[in-house]
Design a protein around this motif. Structure first.
Motif, short mmCIF file in Angstrom:
data_model
loop_
_atom_site.label_atom_id
_atom_site.label_comp_id
_atom_site.label_asym_id
_atom_site.label_seq_id
_atom_site.Cartn_x
_atom_site.Cartn_y
_atom_site.Cartn_z
N PHE A 1 48.21 -27.90 35.85
CA PHE A 1 47.25 -27.53 36.89
C PHE A 1 47.86 -26.54 37.90
CE2 PHE A 1 44.98 -31.79 36.11
CZ PHE A 1 44.02 -31.18 35.32
N VAL A 2 49.12 -26.78 38.27
CA VAL A 2 49.76 -25.91 39.26
C VAL A 2 49.95 -24.50 38.71
CG1 VAL A 2 51.88 -25.50 40.57
CG2 VAL A 2 50.89 -27.77 40.53
N LEU A 3 50.33 -24.38 37.44
CA LEU A 3 50.49 -23.05 36.84
C LEU A 3 49.16 -22.29 36.80
CD1 LEU A 3 52.99 -23.77 33.92
CD2 LEU A 3 53.45 -22.52 36.03
N SER A 4 48.06 -23.01 36.58
CA SER A 4 46.75 -22.35 36.58
C SER A 4 46.34 -21.96 38.00
CB SER A 4 45.68 -23.26 35.94
OG SER A 4 45.53 -24.46 36.65
N VAL A 5 46.65 -22.79 38.99
CA VAL A 5 46.37 -22.46 40.39
C VAL A 5 47.18 -21.24 40.82
CG1 VAL A 5 46.68 -23.26 42.77
CG2 VAL A 5 45.65 -24.79 41.09
N TYR B 1 42.94 -11.57 50.71
CA TYR B 1 43.87 -12.60 50.21
C TYR B 1 44.12 -13.71 51.23
CZ TYR B 1 48.15 -14.77 48.45
OH TYR B 1 49.09 -15.67 48.02
N ASN B 2 44.46 -13.34 52.45
CA ASN B 2 44.77 -14.35 53.48
C ASN B 2 43.55 -15.17 53.88
OD1 ASN B 2 47.53 -13.76 53.67
ND2 ASN B 2 47.14 -12.04 55.05
N VAL B 3 42.37 -14.56 53.73
CA VAL B 3 41.13 -15.29 54.06
C VAL B 3 40.79 -16.28 52.96
CG1 VAL B 3 38.65 -15.05 54.49
CG2 VAL B 3 40.25 -13.33 55.38
N ILE B 4 40.85 -15.80 51.70
CA ILE B 4 40.51 -16.67 50.55
C ILE B 4 41.56 -17.77 50.37
CG2 ILE B 4 40.15 -16.75 48.05
CD1 ILE B 4 39.14 -13.84 48.25
N MET B 5 42.84 -17.37 50.29
CA MET B 5 43.91 -18.35 50.05
C MET B 5 44.41 -18.91 51.39
SD MET B 5 43.94 -18.46 46.83
CE MET B 5 45.27 -19.60 46.64
N SER B 6 43.49 -19.54 52.10
CA SER B 6 43.85 -20.15 53.38
C SER B 6 44.72 -21.38 53.14
CB SER B 6 42.58 -20.56 54.13
OG SER B 6 41.88 -21.55 53.39
N GLN B 7 45.36 -21.81 54.21
CA GLN B 7 46.22 -22.99 54.12
C GLN B 7 45.42 -24.22 53.66
OE1 GLN B 7 48.02 -24.55 57.79
NE2 GLN B 7 49.99 -24.55 56.74
N ARG B 8 44.19 -24.30 54.16
CA ARG B 8 43.33 -25.43 53.79
C ARG B 8 43.03 -25.42 52.30
NH1 ARG B 8 37.07 -26.56 55.70
NH2 ARG B 8 36.87 -28.58 54.64
N LEU B 9 42.67 -24.24 51.74
CA LEU B 9 42.36 -24.15 50.32
C LEU B 9 43.58 -24.49 49.46
CD1 LEU B 9 40.34 -23.43 48.05
CD2 LEU B 9 41.18 -21.07 48.19
N CYS B 10 44.74 -24.01 49.89
CA CYS B 10 45.98 -24.31 49.15
C CYS B 10 46.23 -25.81 49.06
CB CYS B 10 47.18 -23.62 49.82
SG CYS B 10 47.15 -21.82 49.68
N HIS B 11 46.05 -26.50 50.20
CA HIS B 11 46.25 -27.96 50.21
C HIS B 11 45.19 -28.67 49.38
CE1 HIS B 11 48.90 -27.09 53.74
NE2 HIS B 11 49.56 -28.11 53.22
N VAL B 12 43.96 -28.17 49.44
CA VAL B 12 42.88 -28.78 48.64
C VAL B 12 43.17 -28.62 47.14
CG1 VAL B 12 40.44 -28.53 47.96
CG2 VAL B 12 41.06 -28.57 50.38
N LEU B 13 43.58 -27.42 46.73
CA LEU B 13 43.87 -27.18 45.32
C LEU B 13 45.01 -28.07 44.82
CD1 LEU B 13 43.61 -23.27 45.19
CD2 LEU B 13 42.04 -24.91 44.13
#
Length: 313
Positions: A113-117, A132-144
């Protein structure tokens, strides 16, 4: 058969990598070295990406999690294997075996899963750099990462509970060097077919779904790269995802070799070597790939080292 069903298994015997006594000590030295490099490399990468502020980006957040997964996967298997190289009997207790199986499944599924993320992260960075910084927000990273760990934990628990609440047939020798789901399911007197079917379904889902994300992400990256007019821009773009692509090819290549090869070519030696590669060798290689192929990591290491020296002086 009825008599066998009544036998309570309290421990297992791991058959190990080899039955030749003269190879035990040399193999102990080899795998001790592999494990030490794995621990130092992955722990170093975790500490470095945490300490250096330049590496506080989504990409290095995922690399830090990958390092944690590789360290966990290797630690779940290697220390017990090392003990068995020097012990007279390769015995593992019932509950220790269940714990090892649960951790092994958790970390292997997490890595997929992590390699696909990480592939999706590279797609956003290259194809949508301004957002990039808008889409890959800290919140999204933690959710993924949270979803990845939850899915892995669910599969780990369901297989471990299903396997160890079933009845073993009294035969307690595992034809492997760790407690793996496939050899364990073949030792069951009950639910073996159901567990084998679950294994096929979940393994296919994990491998195919994660591979599709990786392939689609890299197809989109290639389309973007070939649309660039600057050769320097193409080179720089490839360098940003070169390390991840190397890790993906090694990891998925090993798994595909293991699961896609015809049954007629299957052998104990082939399966053992493949298992050694993706459970012990790949966790050692990943931090080396991200260190030697990555200028940002090397620069961060020099910065941290320089700061430590200044503090000491």
């Amino acid at each position: 058969m009825g008599q066998q069903n009544l036998t309570v298994v309290t421990e297992f015997i791991l058959m190990g990598l080899t039955r030749r006594p003269e190879l035990q000590l040399p193999l102990f030295g080899v795998f001790l070295s592999i494990y030490m490099i794995t621990v130092v490399g992955n722990l170093g990468l975790i500490i470095l990406t945490k300490m250096d502020s330049h590496l506080h980006t989504p990409m290095y957040f995922f690399i830090r999690n990958l390092a944690f997964i590789d360290l966990g996967n290797s630690t779940a298997i290697c220390p017990k294997m090392l003990v068995n190289f020097v012990a007279e009997q390769n015995i593992i207790s019932y509950y220790e075996c269940a714990t090892q199986l649960a951790l092994f499944i958790f970390f292997v599924v997490s890595e997929l899963f992590v390699l696909s993320v990480m592939a999706y992260d590279r797609y956003v960075a290259i194809c949508n750099p301004l957002l990039y910084n808008v889409i890959m927000s800290q919140r999204l990273c933690h959710v993924l990462m949270g979803i990845s760990y939850l899915c892995s934990a669910f599969q780990s628990l369901i297989f471990t509970i299903k396997t160890f609440t079933s009845v073993f047939c009294g035969f307690n020798a595992i034809n492997h060097f760790y407690c793996d789901d496939i050899p364990l399911s073949s030792m069951l007197c009950s639910n073996s077919q159901e567990i084998e079917l679950m294994l096929i379904v979940f393994s296919a889902f994990n491998l195919i779904s994660s591979l599709v994300v990786v392939l689609v992400s890299y197809v989109m990256i290639l389309i973007t790269v070939f649309g660039m007019h600057s050769a320097e821009g193409r080179k720089k773009t490839f360098s940003t995802c070169g390390s991840h692509l190397t890790v993906v090819v090694v990891f998925y290549g090993t798994l595909l070799f293991m699961y896609v090869q015809p049954k007629s070519t299957h052998s104990y030696d082939n399966e053992t070597m493949t298992s050694v590669f993706y459970t012990l060798v790949i966790p050692m290689l990943n931090p080396l790939i991200y260190s030697f192929r990555n200028k940002e990591v090397k620069n961060a290491f020099h910065r941290v080292l320089k700061n430590r020296i200044k503090v000491c002086i």
